[in-house]
Design a protein around this motif. Structure first.
Motif, PDB file in Angstrom:
ATOM      1  N   ASP A   1      -6.955  -3.985   8.384  1.00 54.45           N
ATOM      2  CA  ASP A   1      -7.716  -4.503   7.251  1.00 54.45           C
ATOM      3  C   ASP A   1      -7.771  -6.015   7.163  1.00 54.45           C
ATOM      4  O   ASP A   1      -8.383  -6.553   6.259  1.00 54.45           O
ATOM      5  N   LEU A   2      -7.117  -6.704   8.074  1.00 51.83           N
ATOM      6  CA  LEU A   2      -7.014  -8.143   7.868  1.00 51.83           C
ATOM      7  C   LEU A   2      -8.320  -8.852   8.197  1.00 51.83           C
ATOM      8  O   LEU A   2      -8.703  -9.801   7.549  1.00 51.83           O
ATOM      9  N   THR A   3      -9.004  -8.379   9.230  1.00 50.33           N
ATOM     10  CA  THR A   3     -10.179  -9.120   9.680  1.00 50.33           C
ATOM     11  C   THR A   3     -11.442  -8.276   9.644  1.00 50.33           C
ATOM     12  O   THR A   3     -12.507  -8.761   9.939  1.00 50.33           O
ATOM     13  N   ARG A   4     -11.316  -7.011   9.314  1.00 51.03           N
ATOM     14  CA  ARG A   4     -12.484  -6.145   9.314  1.00 51.03           C
ATOM     15  C   ARG A   4     -13.411  -6.564   8.179  1.00 51.03           C
ATOM     16  O   ARG A   4     -12.961  -6.771   7.058  1.00 51.03           O
ATOM     17  N   PRO A   5     -14.701  -6.691   8.446  1.00 49.41           N
ATOM     18  CA  PRO A   5     -15.590  -7.008   7.325  1.00 49.41           C
ATOM     19  C   PRO A   5     -15.580  -5.872   6.310  1.00 49.41           C
ATOM     20  O   PRO A   5     -15.367  -4.716   6.668  1.00 49.41           O
TER      21      PRO A   5
ATOM     22  N   PRO B   1     -12.494  -1.101  -0.399  1.00 51.50           N
ATOM     23  CA  PRO B   1     -11.247  -0.397  -0.100  1.00 51.50           C
ATOM     24  C   PRO B   1     -10.826   0.450  -1.280  1.00 51.50           C
ATOM     25  O   PRO B   1     -11.131   0.132  -2.423  1.00 51.50           O
ATOM     26  N   ASP B   2     -10.156   1.517  -0.996  1.00 50.41           N
ATOM     27  CA  ASP B   2      -9.637   2.373  -2.053  1.00 50.41           C
ATOM     28  C   ASP B   2      -8.301   1.795  -2.508  1.00 50.41           C
ATOM     29  O   ASP B   2      -7.342   1.780  -1.744  1.00 50.41           O
ATOM     30  N   PRO B   3      -8.232   1.297  -3.735  1.00 47.03           N
ATOM     31  CA  PRO B   3      -6.979   0.644  -4.152  1.00 47.03           C
ATOM     32  C   PRO B   3      -5.800   1.599  -4.227  1.00 47.03           C
ATOM     33  O   PRO B   3      -4.652   1.176  -4.263  1.00 47.03           O
ATOM     34  N   TRP B   4      -6.079   2.910  -4.238  1.00 49.27           N
ATOM     35  CA  TRP B   4      -4.980   3.875  -4.320  1.00 49.27           C
ATOM     36  C   TRP B   4      -4.414   4.202  -2.949  1.00 49.27           C
ATOM     37  O   TRP B   4      -3.410   4.878  -2.833  1.00 49.27           O
ATOM     38  N   ARG B   5      -5.082   3.732  -1.916  1.00 52.62           N
ATOM     39  CA  ARG B   5      -4.547   3.977  -0.578  1.00 52.62           C
ATOM     40  C   ARG B   5      -3.463   2.960  -0.293  1.00 52.62           C
ATOM     41  O   ARG B   5      -3.718   1.761  -0.258  1.00 52.62           O
ATOM     42  N   GLU B   6      -2.273   3.466  -0.093  1.00 49.63           N
ATOM     43  CA  GLU B   6      -1.118   2.582   0.034  1.00 49.63           C
ATOM     44  C   GLU B   6      -1.268   1.593   1.184  1.00 49.63           C
ATOM     45  O   GLU B   6      -0.925   0.428   1.064  1.00 49.63           O
ATOM     46  N   ASP B   7      -1.814   2.037   2.296  1.00 51.89           N
ATOM     47  CA  ASP B   7      -1.756   1.197   3.493  1.00 51.89           C
ATOM     48  C   ASP B   7      -2.731   0.031   3.465  1.00 51.89           C
ATOM     49  O   ASP B   7      -2.529  -0.952   4.141  1.00 51.89           O
TER      50      ASP B   7
ATOM     51  N   LEU C   1      -2.767  -5.876   2.954  1.00 51.48           N
ATOM     52  CA  LEU C   1      -3.564  -6.829   3.708  1.00 51.48           C
ATOM     53  C   LEU C   1      -4.686  -7.400   2.856  1.00 51.48           C
ATOM     54  O   LEU C   1      -5.079  -8.548   3.016  1.00 51.48           O
ATOM     55  N   LEU C   2      -5.198  -6.599   1.926  1.00 51.74           N
ATOM     56  CA  LEU C   2      -6.228  -7.120   1.017  1.00 51.74           C
ATOM     57  C   LEU C   2      -5.634  -8.200   0.129  1.00 51.74           C
ATOM     58  O   LEU C   2      -6.255  -9.217  -0.162  1.00 51.74           O
ATOM     59  N   LEU C   3      -4.398  -7.964  -0.295  1.00 48.59           N
ATOM     60  CA  LEU C   3      -3.692  -8.934  -1.120  1.00 48.59           C
ATOM     61  C   LEU C   3      -3.552 -10.249  -0.348  1.00 48.59           C
ATOM     62  O   LEU C   3      -3.781 -11.334  -0.882  1.00 48.59           O
ATOM     63  N   ILE C   4      -3.196 -10.123   0.915  1.00 48.10           N
ATOM     64  CA  ILE C   4      -3.013 -11.315   1.735  1.00 48.10           C
ATOM     65  C   ILE C   4      -4.332 -12.056   1.888  1.00 48.10           C
ATOM     66  O   ILE C   4      -4.400 -13.274   1.750  1.00 48.10           O
ATOM     67  N   ARG C   5      -5.414 -11.298   2.136  1.00 48.48           N
ATOM     68  CA  ARG C   5      -6.718 -11.956   2.259  1.00 48.48           C
ATOM     69  C   ARG C   5      -7.095 -12.664   0.970  1.00 48.48           C
ATOM     70  O   ARG C   5      -7.676 -13.736   0.972  1.00 48.48           O
ATOM     71  N   ALA C   6      -6.765 -12.037  -0.171  1.00 46.73           N
ATOM     72  CA  ALA C   6      -7.167 -12.595  -1.460  1.00 46.73           C
ATOM     73  C   ALA C   6      -6.358 -13.835  -1.832  1.00 46.73           C
ATOM     74  O   ALA C   6      -6.886 -14.771  -2.415  1.00 46.73           O
ATOM     75  N   LEU C   7      -5.065 -13.830  -1.501  1.00 49.20           N
ATOM     76  CA  LEU C   7      -4.183 -14.869  -2.035  1.00 49.20           C
ATOM     77  C   LEU C   7      -3.897 -16.012  -1.074  1.00 49.20           C
ATOM     78  O   LEU C   7      -3.442 -17.064  -1.498  1.00 49.20           O
TER      79      LEU C   7
END
Length: 146
Positions: free
Chosen positions: A91-95, A100-106, A110-116
């Motif tokens: 998920d780090l570099t995929r457009p 993303p489903d926020p309930w999916r643990e995995d 990485l979304l958090l990392i991209r955002a912050l």
């Protein structure tokens, strides 16, 4: 008499390939930022480091230690986590083709990392890959008083 010239500093530490690595990594990043009165946001750095380390432990097999590299620069900090799996983190570099489903643990970390982070990515290494993020230094006047 302390010399506060902003010399870059870096730490490199091997962590066990287990969940125990996460609190160790958090503590290391916290100590690294505190030691130099560094201006990057320590809470964010800890949170993102924990996500990267947890991800590396969870998604790579084997008992090879993972490595944490923390680099402090005058402009901010960069944290890298090295693991033995050469395949890139999904998920780090995929457009963002689908939200993303926020309930999916995995997918969340990485979304958090991209955002912050100010920037993030991954690169191949001889032994596998390194996943990294950077945080900018926070201007001193925006920092809460200690």
């Amino acid at each position: 008499m302390h010399d506060h010239s902003p010399a870059p500093a870096s730490w490199r530490i091997a962590l066990p390939h287990s969940a125990a690595a996460v609190p160790v990594a958090r503590a290391l990043v916290r100590d690294a930022l505190a030691e130099l009165e560094h201006t990057a946001d320590g809470d964010t750095a800890e949170l993102l480091t924990a996500e990267l380390v947890a991800n590396a432990v969870e998604h790579t097999s084997g008992r090879t230690p993972i490595e944490l590299v923390v680099e402090l620069m005058p402009t901010g900090c960069q944290v890298e986590v090295h693991d033995p799996d050469p395949s890139p983190p999904a998920d780090l570099t995929r457009p963002d083709l689908e939200p993303p489903d926020p309930w999916r643990e995995d997918g969340r970390g990485l979304l958090l990392i991209r955002a912050l982070s100010s920037s993030c990515g991954h690169r191949p290494t001889e032994a596998g890959k390194a996943v990294w993020f950077r945080l900018p230094a926070v201007p001193a006047q925006r920092r809460p008083p200690a």
